[in-house]
Motif scaffolding. Structure first.
Motif, PDB file in Angstrom:
ATOM      1  N   GLY A  15     -45.503 -28.762 -34.816  1.00  0.00           N
ATOM      2  CA  GLY A  15     -45.780 -28.399 -36.196  1.00  0.00           C
ATOM      3  C   GLY A  15     -44.679 -27.586 -36.862  1.00  0.00           C
ATOM      4  O   GLY A  15     -44.776 -27.287 -38.042  1.00  0.00           O
ATOM      5  N   TYR A  16     -43.627 -27.263 -36.129  1.00  0.00           N
ATOM      6  CA  TYR A  16     -42.562 -26.432 -36.683  1.00  0.00           C
ATOM      7  C   TYR A  16     -41.221 -27.150 -36.797  1.00  0.00           C
ATOM      8  O   TYR A  16     -40.189 -26.519 -37.005  1.00  0.00           O
ATOM      9  CB  TYR A  16     -42.417 -25.143 -35.864  1.00  0.00           C
ATOM     10  N   SER A  17     -41.221 -28.468 -36.692  1.00  0.00           N
ATOM     11  CA  SER A  17     -39.959 -29.203 -36.782  1.00  0.00           C
ATOM     12  C   SER A  17     -39.330 -29.106 -38.171  1.00  0.00           C
ATOM     13  O   SER A  17     -38.107 -29.166 -38.302  1.00  0.00           O
ATOM     14  CB  SER A  17     -40.150 -30.669 -36.379  1.00  0.00           C
ATOM     15  N   ASP A  18     -40.149 -28.920 -39.211  1.00  0.00           N
ATOM     16  CA  ASP A  18     -39.590 -28.750 -40.553  1.00  0.00           C
ATOM     17  C   ASP A  18     -38.715 -27.505 -40.637  1.00  0.00           C
ATOM     18  O   ASP A  18     -37.678 -27.507 -41.311  1.00  0.00           O
ATOM     19  CB  ASP A  18     -40.693 -28.673 -41.611  1.00  0.00           C
ATOM     20  N   LEU A  19     -39.111 -26.430 -39.949  1.00  0.00           N
ATOM     21  CA  LEU A  19     -38.287 -25.218 -39.913  1.00  0.00           C
ATOM     22  C   LEU A  19     -36.910 -25.517 -39.326  1.00  0.00           C
ATOM     23  O   LEU A  19     -35.889 -25.044 -39.822  1.00  0.00           O
ATOM     24  CB  LEU A  19     -38.952 -24.133 -39.065  1.00  0.00           C
ATOM     25  N   VAL A  20     -36.898 -26.299 -38.254  1.00  0.00           N
ATOM     26  CA  VAL A  20     -35.646 -26.651 -37.593  1.00  0.00           C
ATOM     27  C   VAL A  20     -34.763 -27.467 -38.529  1.00  0.00           C
ATOM     28  O   VAL A  20     -33.576 -27.172 -38.701  1.00  0.00           O
ATOM     29  CB  VAL A  20     -35.915 -27.432 -36.283  1.00  0.00           C
ATOM     30  N   MET A  21     -35.341 -28.490 -39.159  1.00  0.00           N
ATOM     31  CA  MET A  21     -34.533 -29.361 -40.009  1.00  0.00           C
ATOM     32  C   MET A  21     -34.012 -28.624 -41.245  1.00  0.00           C
ATOM     33  O   MET A  21     -32.876 -28.816 -41.648  1.00  0.00           O
ATOM     34  CB  MET A  21     -35.323 -30.609 -40.412  1.00  0.00           C
ATOM     35  N   LYS A  26     -29.248 -26.397 -43.950  1.00  0.00           N
ATOM     36  CA  LYS A  26     -28.558 -25.290 -44.616  1.00  0.00           C
ATOM     37  C   LYS A  26     -27.163 -25.082 -44.032  1.00  0.00           C
ATOM     38  O   LYS A  26     -26.274 -24.604 -44.718  1.00  0.00           O
ATOM     39  CB  LYS A  26     -29.356 -23.989 -44.491  1.00  0.00           C
ATOM     40  N   ALA A  27     -26.978 -25.444 -42.766  1.00  0.00           N
ATOM     41  CA  ALA A  27     -25.690 -25.270 -42.092  1.00  0.00           C
ATOM     42  C   ALA A  27     -24.846 -26.538 -42.115  1.00  0.00           C
ATOM     43  O   ALA A  27     -23.791 -26.588 -41.493  1.00  0.00           O
ATOM     44  CB  ALA A  27     -25.910 -24.814 -40.660  1.00  0.00           C
ATOM     45  N   GLY A  28     -25.306 -27.587 -42.812  1.00  0.00           N
ATOM     46  CA  GLY A  28     -24.489 -28.781 -42.963  1.00  0.00           C
ATOM     47  C   GLY A  28     -24.938 -30.022 -42.218  1.00  0.00           C
ATOM     48  O   GLY A  28     -24.322 -31.079 -42.353  1.00  0.00           O
ATOM     49  N   ILE A  76     -30.796 -22.451 -36.759  1.00  0.00           N
ATOM     50  CA  ILE A  76     -32.048 -22.913 -36.155  1.00  0.00           C
ATOM     51  C   ILE A  76     -32.690 -21.779 -35.371  1.00  0.00           C
ATOM     52  O   ILE A  76     -33.890 -21.536 -35.478  1.00  0.00           O
ATOM     53  CB  ILE A  76     -31.818 -24.137 -35.244  1.00  0.00           C
ATOM     54  N   TYR A  77     -31.908 -21.059 -34.595  1.00  0.00           N
ATOM     55  CA  TYR A  77     -32.490 -19.995 -33.788  1.00  0.00           C
ATOM     56  C   TYR A  77     -33.057 -18.880 -34.664  1.00  0.00           C
ATOM     57  O   TYR A  77     -34.117 -18.333 -34.358  1.00  0.00           O
ATOM     58  CB  TYR A  77     -31.499 -19.445 -32.764  1.00  0.00           C
ATOM     59  N   LYS A  78     -32.374 -18.547 -35.754  1.00  0.00           N
ATOM     60  CA  LYS A  78     -32.886 -17.501 -36.644  1.00  0.00           C
ATOM     61  C   LYS A  78     -34.212 -17.917 -37.272  1.00  0.00           C
ATOM     62  O   LYS A  78     -35.122 -17.105 -37.405  1.00  0.00           O
ATOM     63  CB  LYS A  78     -31.867 -17.189 -37.750  1.00  0.00           C
ATOM     64  N   ASP A  79     -34.337 -19.188 -37.675  1.00  0.00           N
ATOM     65  CA  ASP A  79     -35.528 -19.636 -38.399  1.00  0.00           C
ATOM     66  C   ASP A  79     -36.659 -20.144 -37.503  1.00  0.00           C
ATOM     67  O   ASP A  79     -37.812 -20.146 -37.915  1.00  0.00           O
ATOM     68  CB  ASP A  79     -35.149 -20.736 -39.398  1.00  0.00           C
ATOM     69  N   ALA A  80     -36.349 -20.608 -36.288  1.00  0.00           N
ATOM     70  CA  ALA A  80     -37.383 -21.218 -35.437  1.00  0.00           C
ATOM     71  C   ALA A  80     -37.263 -20.809 -33.974  1.00  0.00           C
ATOM     72  O   ALA A  80     -37.818 -21.461 -33.111  1.00  0.00           O
ATOM     73  CB  ALA A  80     -37.310 -22.742 -35.562  1.00  0.00           C
ATOM     74  N   GLY A  81     -36.549 -19.730 -33.686  1.00  0.00           N
ATOM     75  CA  GLY A  81     -36.317 -19.300 -32.308  1.00  0.00           C
ATOM     76  C   GLY A  81     -37.510 -18.602 -31.670  1.00  0.00           C
ATOM     77  O   GLY A  81     -38.605 -18.555 -32.228  1.00  0.00           O
ATOM     78  N   GLN A  87     -41.273 -20.487 -31.849  1.00  0.00           N
ATOM     79  CA  GLN A  87     -40.966 -20.122 -30.470  1.00  0.00           C
ATOM     80  C   GLN A  87     -40.031 -21.119 -29.795  1.00  0.00           C
ATOM     81  O   GLN A  87     -40.251 -21.538 -28.664  1.00  0.00           O
ATOM     82  CB  GLN A  87     -42.242 -19.953 -29.656  1.00  0.00           C
ATOM     83  N   GLY A  88     -38.963 -21.485 -30.504  1.00  0.00           N
ATOM     84  CA  GLY A  88     -38.091 -22.525 -30.000  1.00  0.00           C
ATOM     85  C   GLY A  88     -36.909 -22.051 -29.195  1.00  0.00           C
ATOM     86  O   GLY A  88     -36.488 -20.903 -29.275  1.00  0.00           O
ATOM     87  N   ILE A  89     -36.410 -22.972 -28.389  1.00  0.00           N
ATOM     88  CA  ILE A  89     -35.114 -22.800 -27.753  1.00  0.00           C
ATOM     89  C   ILE A  89     -34.222 -23.901 -28.301  1.00  0.00           C
ATOM     90  O   ILE A  89     -34.702 -24.968 -28.700  1.00  0.00           O
ATOM     91  CB  ILE A  89     -35.198 -22.850 -26.213  1.00  0.00           C
ATOM     92  N   VAL A  90     -32.942 -23.629 -28.335  1.00  0.00           N
ATOM     93  CA  VAL A  90     -32.012 -24.605 -28.891  1.00  0.00           C
ATOM     94  C   VAL A  90     -30.722 -24.573 -28.082  1.00  0.00           C
ATOM     95  O   VAL A  90     -30.288 -23.520 -27.630  1.00  0.00           O
ATOM     96  CB  VAL A  90     -31.763 -24.331 -30.403  1.00  0.00           C
ATOM     97  N   PHE A  91     -30.174 -25.765 -27.839  1.00  0.00           N
ATOM     98  CA  PHE A  91     -28.925 -25.868 -27.084  1.00  0.00           C
ATOM     99  C   PHE A  91     -28.170 -27.098 -27.574  1.00  0.00           C
ATOM    100  O   PHE A  91     -28.703 -27.920 -28.328  1.00  0.00           O
ATOM    101  CB  PHE A  91     -29.189 -25.944 -25.572  1.00  0.00           C
ATOM    102  N   SER A  92     -26.919 -27.206 -27.151  1.00  0.00           N
ATOM    103  CA  SER A  92     -26.122 -28.363 -27.558  1.00  0.00           C
ATOM    104  C   SER A  92     -25.455 -28.999 -26.346  1.00  0.00           C
ATOM    105  O   SER A  92     -25.245 -28.349 -25.321  1.00  0.00           O
ATOM    106  CB  SER A  92     -25.062 -27.966 -28.584  1.00  0.00           C
ATOM    107  N   LEU A  93     -25.149 -30.272 -26.505  1.00  0.00           N
ATOM    108  CA  LEU A  93     -24.448 -31.057 -25.495  1.00  0.00           C
ATOM    109  C   LEU A  93     -23.335 -31.837 -26.177  1.00  0.00           C
ATOM    110  O   LEU A  93     -23.521 -32.329 -27.295  1.00  0.00           O
ATOM    111  CB  LEU A  93     -25.408 -32.048 -24.822  1.00  0.00           C
ATOM    112  N   PRO A  94     -22.181 -31.991 -25.532  1.00  0.00           N
ATOM    113  CA  PRO A  94     -21.116 -32.782 -26.144  1.00  0.00           C
ATOM    114  C   PRO A  94     -21.488 -34.263 -26.190  1.00  0.00           C
ATOM    115  O   PRO A  94     -22.163 -34.768 -25.299  1.00  0.00           O
ATOM    116  CB  PRO A  94     -19.913 -32.548 -25.236  1.00  0.00           C
ATOM    117  N   VAL A  95     -21.066 -34.908 -27.248  1.00  0.00           N
ATOM    118  CA  VAL A  95     -21.262 -36.351 -27.388  1.00  0.00           C
ATOM    119  C   VAL A  95     -19.885 -36.998 -27.308  1.00  0.00           C
ATOM    120  O   VAL A  95     -19.044 -36.792 -28.188  1.00  0.00           O
ATOM    121  CB  VAL A  95     -21.948 -36.701 -28.731  1.00  0.00           C
TER     122      VAL A  95
END
Length: 109
Positions: A15-21, A26-28, A76-81, A87-95
């Motif tokens: 229910g919080y995916s809108d916060l993430v998007m 906002k960051a591009g 994302i972490y500030k708005d949905a962390g 209560q989200g976690i966020v990470f990145s992987l190289p493509v």
């Protein structure tokens, strides 16, 4: 082509995916894909993080240009962390390779 892209993955309460998007845009970031997921939290994890773990989750996948990755992660972490209702976690992987994805307007010309 080299590594120009990053896959950002956010795992949040359902229910919080809108916060993430909204935070990512906002960051591009341009958009993302949302998957339904089910976590397997237990009491030890709840005690470690100090928050109740809800099993129903959403995963948001966002591919961004490497140059904006840090800003997208931070937004994302500030708005949905973990300190938010998401209560989200966020990470990145190289493509390394992409087909059908453009990261900026110059690539579409």
């Amino acid at each position: 082509m080299g590594n120009k892209g990053e896959l950002i993955v956010a795992i949040i309460n359902r229910g919080y995916s809108d916060l993430v998007m909204e935070a990512a845009k906002k960051a591009g970031a341009r958009g993302g894909t949302i998957f339904n997921a089910h976590g397997t939290g237990n009491k030890e994890i709840e005690e470690y993080f100090g928050v109740p773990i809800q099993p129903e989750k959403e995963m948001v996948f966002i591919i961004v240009d490497k140059s904006i990755k840090d800003n997208v992660l931070l937004n994302i972490y500030k708005d949905a962390g973990l300190e938010t209702k998401g209560q989200g976690i966020v990470f990145s992987l190289p493509v390394d390779d992409m087909v059908g994805v453009t990261l900026n307007e110059e690539e579409t010309k």
